[in-house]
Design an enzyme around this catalytic site. Structure first.
Site, short mmCIF file in Angstrom:
data_model
loop_
_atom_site.label_atom_id
_atom_site.label_comp_id
_atom_site.label_asym_id
_atom_site.label_seq_id
_atom_site.Cartn_x
_atom_site.Cartn_y
_atom_site.Cartn_z
N GLU A 106 0.89 -1.16 0.00
CA GLU A 106 0.00 0.00 0.00
C GLU A 106 0.92 1.21 0.00
OE1 GLU A 106 -1.40 3.23 0.82
OE2 GLU A 106 -1.82 2.55 2.86
N CYS A 156 -2.37 8.69 3.21
CA CYS A 156 -2.24 8.15 1.85
C CYS A 156 -3.49 8.45 1.05
CB CYS A 156 -2.00 6.64 1.90
SG CYS A 156 -0.49 6.17 2.76
#
Length: 460
Positions: free
Chosen positions: A228, A262
């Site tokens: 990720e 993120c």
């Protein structure tokens, strides 16, 4: 010292930790391997009981744990407390649902009978970032402990006290030695550690560079990896959006965690019909944000995680302005002692400008004005990243239609990209691959073993 707590509110070093020796790390990997041989034989109920204990301890110690988060990486204290709650919820979620998620799947072959059985694969290495030091660990560790795997965790070097605290929670919950192990090592040693034959899989949340390094080693040694990585999430505002609510969510989407998510809303794409109204209201709210000590309840925007992060973000803004971008608000380091950046808005961004292509990890918003819906979709997809995104419209079917055309792992309608235990999390393109959370997150590091029973007279 490479592993230390530096308070980003003051840029002063608080505490330092010794890097583990090769011998010490080897011993810890060995203990994790030994622990796996026993843990894989435990029942789902035993595993669930442990996760519930850790979750309970997190909630009991929430105040102190949250202060540690704020001290080490600057998250607003209320948000740090929310992170502890979310982390505990994730532990409970997998404790409550893991056995169901991992139940045998019955197949119906033409001959005989067959099932798919989910089995643990062994010791896993997690490489986790500083921006959500408990949540990121919880979403990796909880499902995999429930599977029957054991965990080695190399945390970001700027949150060592958070890293140690998580290991202590498992110890206090009476987890077997070696089930969950913290490793005080720098990033380059984590990549080397991937080669160890005792480690069967790797999960990393972090930068593209770190992901590429770990993925290269995992590929070389034929190991499963989940990545990720970065994001450059779009926030599309259509002409029928509820403007006041949309602006409120825009502020949250960009400034949550001091802009260091993120899945933060980073590229705001407004259609011409409402662009001026959105920009003015958004600017007004950002300009009034209270910047200061993240421990102070009145603070609305704290420091970045480190001085290096602040320097990097300021450089990205400068390079963008030098390339032709305009500063609508802010644009400079805030006049504070620590690692602060002013709330900033950039406009007039075009291909070739740094902010058009790069992830801006902090309180800097990029605004684009487009002619219509199709132009918004085209611009949204003009990115190397593909983590999340959002669409604001009162026409839900229209929002779904647009969501189908956005090339990301997640799209939220009338809400910034978000996270919760029962929703899958992950991206496409340079944002990585694999999924965490929900039922999908528990199936990444399992052996899906086929067990087939044939009759003696079945055809060959």
């Amino acid at each position: 010292m490479s592993i230390q707590t530096v308070n980003p509110n003051t840029n002063k070093t608080v505490k330092s930790f010794e890097e583990m020796t090769e011998k010490s790390v080897d011993a810890k990997v060995a203990k994790a391997q030994i622990a796996f041989t026993d843990w894989k034989e435990t029942s789902y109920q035993q595993r669930a009981d442990l996760l519930h204990k850790v979750a309970t301890l997190m909630r009991v110690k929430k105040s102190d744990l949250a202060k540690t988060i704020t001290l080490e990486m600057g998250k607003l204290l209320a948000q740090a407390e929310g992170e502890i709650d979310l982390s505990a919820d994730i532990l409970d979620y997998y404790a409550d649902h893991g056995e169901t998620f991992l139940a045998d799947k019955v197949l119906n072959p033409e001959y005989g009978t067959a099932i798919i059985r989910n089995s643990p694969i062994g010791v896993l290495l997690g490489v986790m970032p500083w921006n959500f030091p408990f949540y990121q660990v919880a979403r990796f560790a909880a499902p995999n402990i429930m599977v029957g795997n054991t965990i080695l965790l190399k945390h970001a070097s700027i949150v060592p006290q958070c890293a140690a605290a998580i290991e202590e929670l498992f110890a206090e919950a009476e987890a077997p030695e070696g089930l969950y192990t913290n490793l005080f090592i720098p990033g380059h040693r984590a990549s080397v550690l991937v080669a160890d034959k005792r480690i069967k899989g790797v999960s990393l949340t972090g930068s593209e560079e770190a992901g590429a390094s770990v993925a290269m080693e995992a590929g070389k040694h034929l190991k499963k990896v989940v990545l990720e990585l970065g994001g450059n999430d779009v926030f599309i505002i259509l002409e029928d959006a509820d403007m006041d609510k949309t602006v409120d969510w825009a502020v949250v989407g960009r400034m949550n965690n001091n802009g260091q998510c993120c899945v933060a809303s980073k590229r705001f794409i407004a259609v011409e019909a409402i662009a001026d109204e959105f920009i003015q209201k958004f600017k007004d709210k950002l300009s009034k944000m209270q910047v200061g000590d993240p421990m102070d309840p009145a603070t609305e925007l704290g420091p970045l995680s480190s001085e290096a992060a602040a320097v990097h973000l300021a450089d990205q803004v400068k390079r963008s302005v030098d390339g032709g971008a305009k500063v609508l608000l802010g644009g400079k380091r805030a006049d504070c002692e620590g690692a602060f950046m002013e709330p900033t808005i950039l406009t007039d961004l075009k291909p070739g400008i740094a902010a058009y292509h790069e992830e801006l990890f902090g309180p800097v918003a990029s605004i684009y004005v487009v002619k219509d819906e199709q132009a918004a979709i085209d611009l949204a997809n003009d990115s190397d990243f593909g983590l999340g995104g959002s669409v604001f419209t009162q026409d839900i079917e229209r929002g779904k239609r647009i969501a189908d055309q956005i090339d990301t792992g997640m799209v939220f309608i009338n809400h910034p990209t978000w996270t919760q235990a029962d929703l899958p999390f992950g991206g496409t393109k340079r944002s990585g691959f694999g999924r965490e959370l929900s039922e999908l997150g528990i199936h990444e590091f399992v052996n899906k073993k086929l067990i087939r029973v044939s009759g003696l007279n079945d055809p060959f």
